[in-house]
Structure formats: structure tokens, C-alpha cells
Scaffold this motif. Structure first.
Motif, short mmCIF file in Angstrom:
data_model
loop_
_atom_site.label_atom_id
_atom_site.label_comp_id
_atom_site.label_asym_id
_atom_site.label_seq_id
_atom_site.Cartn_x
_atom_site.Cartn_y
_atom_site.Cartn_z
N CYS A 114 0.83 -1.21 0.00
CA CYS A 114 0.00 0.00 0.00
C CYS A 114 0.86 1.26 0.00
O CYS A 114 0.55 2.22 -0.71
CB CYS A 114 -0.93 0.01 1.21
N LEU A 115 1.94 1.26 0.77
CA LEU A 115 2.82 2.43 0.79
C LEU A 115 3.50 2.62 -0.57
O LEU A 115 3.63 3.76 -1.04
CB LEU A 115 3.87 2.29 1.89
N VAL A 116 3.93 1.53 -1.21
CA VAL A 116 4.55 1.63 -2.54
C VAL A 116 3.53 2.15 -3.54
O VAL A 116 3.85 3.01 -4.38
CB VAL A 116 5.11 0.25 -2.97
N PHE A 117 2.31 1.66 -3.44
CA PHE A 117 1.24 2.12 -4.32
C PHE A 117 1.01 3.63 -4.18
O PHE A 117 0.92 4.35 -5.16
CB PHE A 117 -0.04 1.34 -4.02
N LEU A 118 0.96 4.12 -2.93
CA LEU A 118 0.78 5.55 -2.70
C LEU A 118 1.97 6.35 -3.21
O LEU A 118 1.81 7.44 -3.77
CB LEU A 118 0.56 5.82 -1.22
N THR A 119 3.17 5.84 -3.01
CA THR A 119 4.38 6.53 -3.48
C THR A 119 4.38 6.64 -5.00
O THR A 119 4.69 7.71 -5.55
CB THR A 119 5.64 5.78 -3.01
N ILE A 120 4.03 5.58 -5.68
CA ILE A 120 3.96 5.61 -7.15
C ILE A 120 2.93 6.63 -7.61
O ILE A 120 3.18 7.40 -8.54
CB ILE A 120 3.64 4.20 -7.70
N ILE A 121 1.80 6.67 -6.93
CA ILE A 121 0.76 7.63 -7.29
C ILE A 121 1.26 9.07 -7.12
O ILE A 121 1.04 9.92 -7.97
CB ILE A 121 -0.51 7.38 -6.45
N LEU A 122 1.95 9.32 -5.99
CA LEU A 122 2.44 10.68 -5.73
C LEU A 122 3.56 11.07 -6.70
O LEU A 122 3.62 12.21 -7.15
CB LEU A 122 2.92 10.79 -4.28
N VAL A 123 4.47 10.15 -7.00
CA VAL A 123 5.61 10.45 -7.88
C VAL A 123 5.15 10.65 -9.32
O VAL A 123 5.63 11.55 -10.01
CB VAL A 123 6.67 9.34 -7.78
N LEU A 124 4.23 9.86 -9.79
CA LEU A 124 3.80 9.94 -11.18
C LEU A 124 2.73 11.01 -11.42
O LEU A 124 2.33 11.22 -12.56
CB LEU A 124 3.28 8.58 -11.66
N ASN A 125 2.28 11.68 -10.37
CA ASN A 125 1.27 12.73 -10.48
C ASN A 125 0.04 12.27 -11.26
O ASN A 125 -0.42 12.93 -12.18
CB ASN A 125 1.85 13.97 -11.15
N VAL A 126 -0.50 11.12 -10.86
CA VAL A 126 -1.71 10.63 -11.50
C VAL A 126 -2.91 11.34 -10.92
O VAL A 126 -2.79 12.16 -10.01
CB VAL A 126 -1.85 9.09 -11.34
N ALA A 168 -6.41 12.52 -9.04
CA ALA A 168 -6.79 12.55 -7.62
C ALA A 168 -7.62 11.34 -7.23
O ALA A 168 -7.61 10.91 -6.08
CB ALA A 168 -7.56 13.82 -7.32
N THR A 169 -8.32 10.74 -8.19
CA THR A 169 -9.13 9.56 -7.89
C THR A 169 -8.26 8.41 -7.40
O THR A 169 -8.59 7.74 -6.42
CB THR A 169 -9.90 9.12 -9.15
N TYR A 170 -7.12 8.19 -8.07
CA TYR A 170 -6.21 7.13 -7.65
C TYR A 170 -5.60 7.43 -6.29
O TYR A 170 -5.40 6.53 -5.48
CB TYR A 170 -5.12 6.92 -8.69
N PHE A 171 -5.30 8.70 -6.04
CA PHE A 171 -4.74 9.08 -4.75
C PHE A 171 -5.74 8.82 -3.63
O PHE A 171 -5.39 8.27 -2.59
CB PHE A 171 -4.31 10.55 -4.77
N ILE A 172 -6.99 9.22 -3.84
CA ILE A 172 -8.03 9.00 -2.83
C ILE A 172 -8.23 7.50 -2.61
O ILE A 172 -8.38 7.04 -1.48
CB ILE A 172 -9.34 9.70 -3.24
N PHE A 173 -8.21 6.73 -3.69
CA PHE A 173 -8.34 5.28 -3.58
C PHE A 173 -7.19 4.70 -2.75
O PHE A 173 -7.41 3.85 -1.88
CB PHE A 173 -8.35 4.64 -4.97
N GLY A 174 -5.98 5.17 -2.98
CA GLY A 174 -4.82 4.69 -2.21
C GLY A 174 -4.91 5.04 -0.75
O GLY A 174 -4.59 4.23 0.12
N VAL A 175 -5.36 6.26 -0.44
CA VAL A 175 -5.49 6.67 0.96
C VAL A 175 -6.58 5.86 1.66
O VAL A 175 -6.40 5.41 2.80
CB VAL A 175 -5.78 8.19 1.05
#
Length: 134
Positions: free
Chosen positions: A22-34, A36-43
Motif C-alpha cells: 500500500c505504501l509503494v502504491f501511494l508513493t507511485i501515485i504521488l511520484v507519477l502525479n496521477v 486525484a481519484t487514484y490518490f483517494i483510492f490509495g489513501v
């Protein structure tokens, strides 16, 4: 008398790997600037994992004079000794309230079975059996 829960190594490894994913998933989302839907899903996913970890890792059993108090995360359950029909050691993979393969099964008079996995299983089983017999 407070009794801590016994944990098998499987639980530590499983939730540790899941938490890291989950932390890797959130990091990838933040680094790749995808989006906001993916970010909210990760959180949301991380919050679910953290709440499950709290439920699984913060457990204890308190043997009072008239009842057993089971604390599992945010849940507290009281089981009066009068309701216990039979208690024995069982090998079962039912995950609720206990986190090890070898556990104590408390068979209640209404037919339900509750599993607990205290650290000193034999000692706790004898104490419960003594209080049930009274």
C-alpha cells in the motif's frame, strides 16, 4: 488478570507485506502525479489496512471474577462464565478474536463458538475451566 494475545509469524508477515504494498502504491501515485481519484483510492486503502491492523494486533483477554472480557481493536465483548458450556484447545483457521492456528475454543450454551489465543494457553484454559465449574 490481563492476558496478551499470541500471534503466529504468518500474521506479521502478511500484514507487513500488505502494508508495504500500500505504501509503494501511494508513493507511485504521488511520484507519477496521477489523478486525484487514484490518490483517494490509495489513501482509503491505506486507512482500511491500518484499521485491520489495529483490529488484529491490539488484542487482549481479561479474566474477571464473573466474565471474560475480550478486547479486539475497537470491539469489546463480555462473556459471562455462566454462558460457557465447554472450553477446549482447537486447531482452526477462523480469524475472529484470535490470531494463531492453535487456540482455545469457548463453546457457549447458545451454540456459538468463540476462539481466543492467549500467550499461555494451558494456564489460561485451566483458569477458565475452574471459573466455569464454580
Amino acid at each position: 488478570m490481563k492476558i496478551k494475545n499470541y500471534y503466529d509469524y504468518f500474521n506479521f508477515v502478511f500484514f507487513g507485506i500488505y502494508f508495504i504494498i500500500c505504501l509503494v502504491f501511494l508513493t507511485i501515485i504521488l511520484v507519477l502525479n496521477v489523478s486525484a481519484t487514484y490518490f483517494i483510492f490509495g489513501v482509503v486503502l491505506l486507512i482500511i489496512v491500518l484499521s485491520l491492523m489495529i483490529f488484529f494486533y491490539f488484542r487482549e483477554y481479561i479474566l474477571e471474577d464473573n466474565y471474560i472480557l475480550i478486547k479486539a481493536g475497537f470491539i469489546k465483548i463480555r462473556i459471562p462464565y455462566k454462558q460457557i458450556k465447554k472450553c477446549y484447545i482447537d486447531n482452526n483457521l477462523h480469524p475472529f478474536y484470535s490470531s494463531s492456528y492453535k487456540r482455545i475454543a469457548l463453546k457457549l450454551k447458545n451454540g456459538n463458538i468463540i476462539y481466543i489465543s492467549p500467550v499461555k494457553m494451558d494456564n489460561t484454559l485451566l483458569q477458565i475451566m475452574r471459573k466455569v465449574e464454580k
